[in-house]
Enzyme design. Structure first.
Site, PDB file in Angstrom:
ATOM      1  N   LYS A  44       0.824  -1.214   0.000  1.00  0.00           N
ATOM      2  CA  LYS A  44       0.000   0.000   0.000  1.00  0.00           C
ATOM      3  C   LYS A  44       0.859   1.267   0.000  1.00  0.00           C
ATOM      4  CE  LYS A  44      -3.142   0.025   3.311  1.00  0.00           C
ATOM      5  NZ  LYS A  44      -3.984  -0.330   4.488  1.00  0.00           N
ATOM      6  N   LYS A  46       2.557   2.185   2.587  1.00  0.00           N
ATOM      7  CA  LYS A  46       2.430   2.764   3.938  1.00  0.00           C
ATOM      8  C   LYS A  46       3.463   2.102   4.843  1.00  0.00           C
ATOM      9  CE  LYS A  46      -2.061   4.580   5.190  1.00  0.00           C
ATOM     10  NZ  LYS A  46      -3.194   4.474   6.118  1.00  0.00           N
TER      11      LYS A  46
HETATM   12  N1  C2G Z   1     -10.587   7.115   8.941  1.00  0.00           N
HETATM   13  C1  C2G Z   1     -11.564   8.056   9.260  1.00  0.00           C
HETATM   14  N2  C2G Z   1     -11.198   9.293   9.673  1.00  0.00           N
HETATM   15  C2  C2G Z   1      -9.889   9.613   9.806  1.00  0.00           C
HETATM   16  C3  C2G Z   1      -8.890   8.664   9.490  1.00  0.00           C
HETATM   17  C4  C2G Z   1      -9.262   7.411   9.063  1.00  0.00           C
HETATM   18  O1  C2G Z   1     -12.767   7.772   9.159  1.00  0.00           O
HETATM   19  N3  C2G Z   1      -9.555  10.875  10.227  1.00  0.00           N
HETATM   20  C5  C2G Z   1     -11.013   5.799   8.470  1.00  0.00           C
HETATM   21  C6  C2G Z   1     -10.530   5.492   7.058  1.00  0.00           C
HETATM   22  O2  C2G Z   1     -11.402   6.074   6.103  1.00  0.00           O
HETATM   23  C7  C2G Z   1     -10.582   3.960   7.041  1.00  0.00           C
HETATM   24  C8  C2G Z   1     -10.245   3.600   8.504  1.00  0.00           C
HETATM   25  O3  C2G Z   1     -10.454   4.799   9.284  1.00  0.00           O
HETATM   26  O4  C2G Z   1     -11.910   3.515   6.754  1.00  0.00           O
HETATM   27  C9  C2G Z   1      -8.821   3.128   8.672  1.00  0.00           C
HETATM   28  O5  C2G Z   1      -7.970   4.125   8.162  1.00  0.00           O
HETATM   29  P1  C2G Z   1      -6.458   3.687   7.736  1.00  0.00           P
HETATM   30  O6  C2G Z   1      -5.846   2.929   8.850  1.00  0.00           O
HETATM   31  O7  C2G Z   1      -5.791   4.905   7.179  1.00  0.00           O
HETATM   32  O8  C2G Z   1      -6.777   2.648   6.575  1.00  0.00           O
HETATM   33  P2  C2G Z   1      -6.303   2.691   5.045  1.00  0.00           P
HETATM   34  O9  C2G Z   1      -4.847   2.867   4.971  1.00  0.00           O
HETATM   35  O10 C2G Z   1      -7.219   3.647   4.366  1.00  0.00           O
HETATM   36  O11 C2G Z   1      -6.567   1.159   4.605  1.00  0.00           O
HETATM   37  O12 C2G Z   1      -8.298  -2.297   1.880  1.00  0.00           O
HETATM   38  C10 C2G Z   1      -8.564  -1.068   2.510  1.00  0.00           C
HETATM   39  C11 C2G Z   1      -7.324  -0.489   3.141  1.00  0.00           C
HETATM   40  O13 C2G Z   1      -6.692  -1.440   3.986  1.00  0.00           O
HETATM   41  C12 C2G Z   1      -7.700   0.758   3.951  1.00  0.00           C
END
Ligand code: C2G
Length: 129
Positions: A44, A46
């Site tokens: 990803k 990340k």
């Molecule tokens: N999120 C949120 N508000 C934020 C930060 C994150 O609602 N201020 C939500 C994101 O939209 C996501 C969840 O929290 O639904 C997890 O965020 P991340 O850990 O950043 O996940 P991500 O890297 O987007 O991975 O297959 C899907 C991916 O694994 C998603």
């Protein structure tokens, strides 16, 4: 028994993550979280500060989370929805539309992200002080 599924890295767990989990859990009786493995995070693009084991340990302590499964690839969602008999798939709306292919298998809901908080913001703010 209504089952809800979501995925994420959930590094440096913060209010935005917890609010997503809280709202997702409110959509059913059981919330399953697909937690990105360290290897998948590399795919990803990340780099999580916390290891998978630590992120899993913390997620499992959250009252809204019933089960944590590893997320190893982009391609496991249909199989997961079928394997865990998922009724509703939920993601933050930064993913709006990206997982609509799952509508053939379950309800797909994108929830508004929580403003002004992110793992990236935390890291940036800390590095500047
Ligand atoms: N999120 C949120 N508000 C934020 C930060 C994150 O609602 N201020 C939500 C994101 O939209 C996501 C969840 O929290 O639904 C997890 O965020 P991340 O850990 O950043 O996940 P991500 O890297 O987007 O991975 O297959 C899907 C991916 O694994 C998603």
């Amino acid at each position: 028994m209504k089952r809800v599924l979501t995925y994420g890295t959930f590094d440096l767990l913060h209010r935005g993550h917890v609010r997503l989990l809280e709202r997702a859990a409110a959509l059913g009786d059981e919330l399953i979280v697909g937690l990105s493995t360290d290897e998948f995070n590399r795919i990803k693009g990340k780099h999580a500060y916390m290891s998978y084991a630590d992120r899993e340990y913390i997620l499992k302590a959250i009252r809204y989370v019933d089960r944590v499964i590893p997320e190893r690839s982009w391609d496991q969602k249909v199989a997961d929805v079928q394997r865990y008999h998922i009724d509703t798939f939920v993601m933050g709306d930064d993913w709006q539309g990206k997982f609509d292919f799952l509508k053939d298998y379950c309800e797909v809901i994108y929830l508004p992200r929580t403003q002004d908080i992110s793992t990236t913001k935390i890291k940036t703010d800390l590095s500047e002080n």
